[in-house]
Design an enzyme around this catalytic site. Structure first.
Site, mmCIF file in Angstrom:
data_model
loop_
_atom_site.group_PDB
_atom_site.id
_atom_site.type_symbol
_atom_site.label_atom_id
_atom_site.label_comp_id
_atom_site.label_asym_id
_atom_site.label_seq_id
_atom_site.Cartn_x
_atom_site.Cartn_y
_atom_site.Cartn_z
ATOM 1 N N HIS A 165 38.312 -63.173 65.068
ATOM 2 C CA HIS A 165 36.875 -62.977 64.924
ATOM 3 C C HIS A 165 36.182 -62.755 66.266
ATOM 4 O O HIS A 165 35.099 -62.159 66.328
ATOM 5 C CB HIS A 165 36.270 -64.199 64.215
ATOM 6 C CG HIS A 165 34.980 -63.961 63.527
ATOM 7 N ND1 HIS A 165 34.040 -63.041 63.959
ATOM 8 C CD2 HIS A 165 34.430 -64.543 62.413
ATOM 9 C CE1 HIS A 165 32.982 -63.073 63.151
ATOM 10 N NE2 HIS A 165 33.215 -63.966 62.209
ATOM 11 N N ASP A 380 39.438 -46.085 53.602
ATOM 12 C CA ASP A 380 40.210 -44.977 53.023
ATOM 13 C C ASP A 380 41.191 -44.441 54.062
ATOM 14 O O ASP A 380 40.795 -43.841 55.060
ATOM 15 C CB ASP A 380 39.258 -43.875 52.558
ATOM 16 C CG ASP A 380 39.978 -42.720 51.863
ATOM 17 O OD1 ASP A 380 41.228 -42.740 51.811
ATOM 18 O OD2 ASP A 380 39.285 -41.806 51.388
#
Length: 435
Positions: A165, A380
């Site tokens: 993170h 994608d």
């Protein structure tokens, strides 16, 4: 509306050893600065993306495509190929060694559908789809990015990511995943990373202009014992708030000025209901923590594609009895916490850490992590958007996770509570839905 995590037997066989994927070209070396907003969140975030088999290239070629495109995208995003270390002033920095991200290929003994609904995270299942470094004792021994591609008997595959993170917040992480997908599809990056984090460097000397109660330790002023279910094992459940049910929550709240937002309404409700369900003494203080995206709030705004954490914690606190009795009060406090995050407040927060090296206290606290607006579905890599996606781990006892419901809209709230508290929380949810 309420669903409980289930248990599925899943056997994974790793194909060969974990390997390193370095940048496809030579990249800059040396130490890469991490801002003060990156320092307190050096934890591994695990997510999974499920891709169904299609009539074209299936999971057999997925590993090659993902590995090659990862090497290419690590050129502009080269800090991810480095390793964490500690600077001379005791802060985290990235040593840009160019070692690379960790990449793992694996096979499952079942069809992807057999793992069930991943929007209801079961760590015994989903945890096997994300790579963890064996024997790593601390965050410095873990890569900044690890990717595991698990192929299923149906021809589908899951991409499991473990990202530190400290490298970026949810917005930045999705920008990276989108860039990786564009690279895999042979496209130029629509949003190249803006790597310079010095725009968030602390002022010299630090100028702390706000109290920053997000770091405050809640004191047990009323001398009451801890909540009766303190220390009990947690039940994790998911509550789906449809657009209609969110409208019902909003209808219970009348605020001056504009109508409350979805986040304000749900955050206020979850905070109030959870406090009530835990049976906290009425005089005991309950604190709420959540992050606000500072990108549009900094003046001037951070550059597009900012590669780092631009989230700033904000907080609210209230006596448990007052909070449990008044949803409008809870929502007003949430709104006030959101509106407090100005450029001056965020600069002060950066300087506060510089001066104190403080860490947020989670005593008597609910920490809301809102992922509901993150565009996970835009990942994608050439096979279209993922059929399903989500976190691979359950939230800790202080955390409630807000997730998108995907098709049909709404927000899914995932949290863990002791059994008796969970039953009461569920009752309060059903009560407000029936109103």
């Amino acid at each position: 509306m309420v669903q409980e995590t289930g248990a599925v037997e899943l056997r994974i066989r790793q194909q060969g050893e974990a390997s390193l994927v370095p940048p496809a070209e030579e990249t800059p070396k040396g130490l890469y600065y991490l801002s003060n907003l990156d320092q307190n969140i050096a934890v591994i975030v695990q997510t999974v993306y499920c891709f169904k088999a299609d009539d074209g290239e299936g999971s057999g070629s997925a590993c090659d495509v993902l590995r090659e495109s990862l090497a290419k995208v690590l050129v502009p995003c080269y800090p991810l190929a480095g390793r964490l270390t500690i600077s001379g002033e005791g802060k985290l920095v990235v040593d840009c060694t160019g070692e690379g991200a960790v990449f793992v290929e694996a096979e499952a003994d079942c069809a992807m559908a057999d793992i069930g609904d991943i929007t209801e995270p079961d760590p015994s299942v989903l945890g096997k789809l994300v790579y963890s470094v064996p024997g790593a004792k601390n965050i410095l021994e873990m890569p900044l990015l690890a990717a595991q591609v698990t192929k299923f008997k149906c021809g589908g595959f899951v991409l499991g990511l473990a990202i530190n993170h400290c490298m970026f917040d949810g917005v930045g992480a999705m920008q990276f995943v989108n860039s990786w997908g564009e690279t895999a599809r042979g496209l130029p990056l629509s949003l190249p990373p803006a790597l310079d984090r010095a725009v968030l460097r602390a002022r010299d000397p630090p100028q702390v202009a706000f109290p920053h109660n997000e770091f405050a330790q809640i004191a047990d002023d009323d001398n009451e014992d801890s909540p009766p279910n303190e220390g009990e094992p947690l039940l994790h459940r998911s509550f789906r708030f449809t657009p209609a049910s969110i409208a019902r929550v909003k209808a219970l709240v009348t605020l001056e000025g504009r109508a409350c937002t979805t986040f304000e309404a749900l955050a206020g409700f979850v905070w109030s209901a959870r406090t009530r369900a835990l049976g906290m003494g009425p005089a005991r203080q309950s604190k709420l923590l959540f992050a606000v995206d500072g990108r549009p709030r900094f003046s001037p705004p951070l550059p597009a594609g900012y590669f780092g954490n631009a989230i700033v914690l904000t907080s609210a606190a209230c006596a448990a009895g007052e909070l449990a009795a008044s949803l409008p009060r809870a929502v007003r406090l949430v709104r006030g916490a959101v509106e407090a995050v100005t450029d001056a407040y965020m600069r002060s927060a950066v300087d506060y850490f510089e001066a104190t090296r403080a860490r947020p206290s989670l005593a008597s606290t609910l920490l809301i992590t809102a992922w509901s607006r993150l565009p996970f579905g835009a990942a994608d890599f050439g096979w279209g958007p993922p059929a399903a996606y989500g976190p691979a781990a359950l939230p800790e006892k202080e955390v409630a996770l807000f997730l998108s419901c995907g098709e049909g809209g709404g927000v899914r709230v995932l949290l863990g509570l002791p059994a008796a508290a969970m039953a009461e929380f569920e009752r309060l949810v059903e009560e407000v839905m029936a109103s």
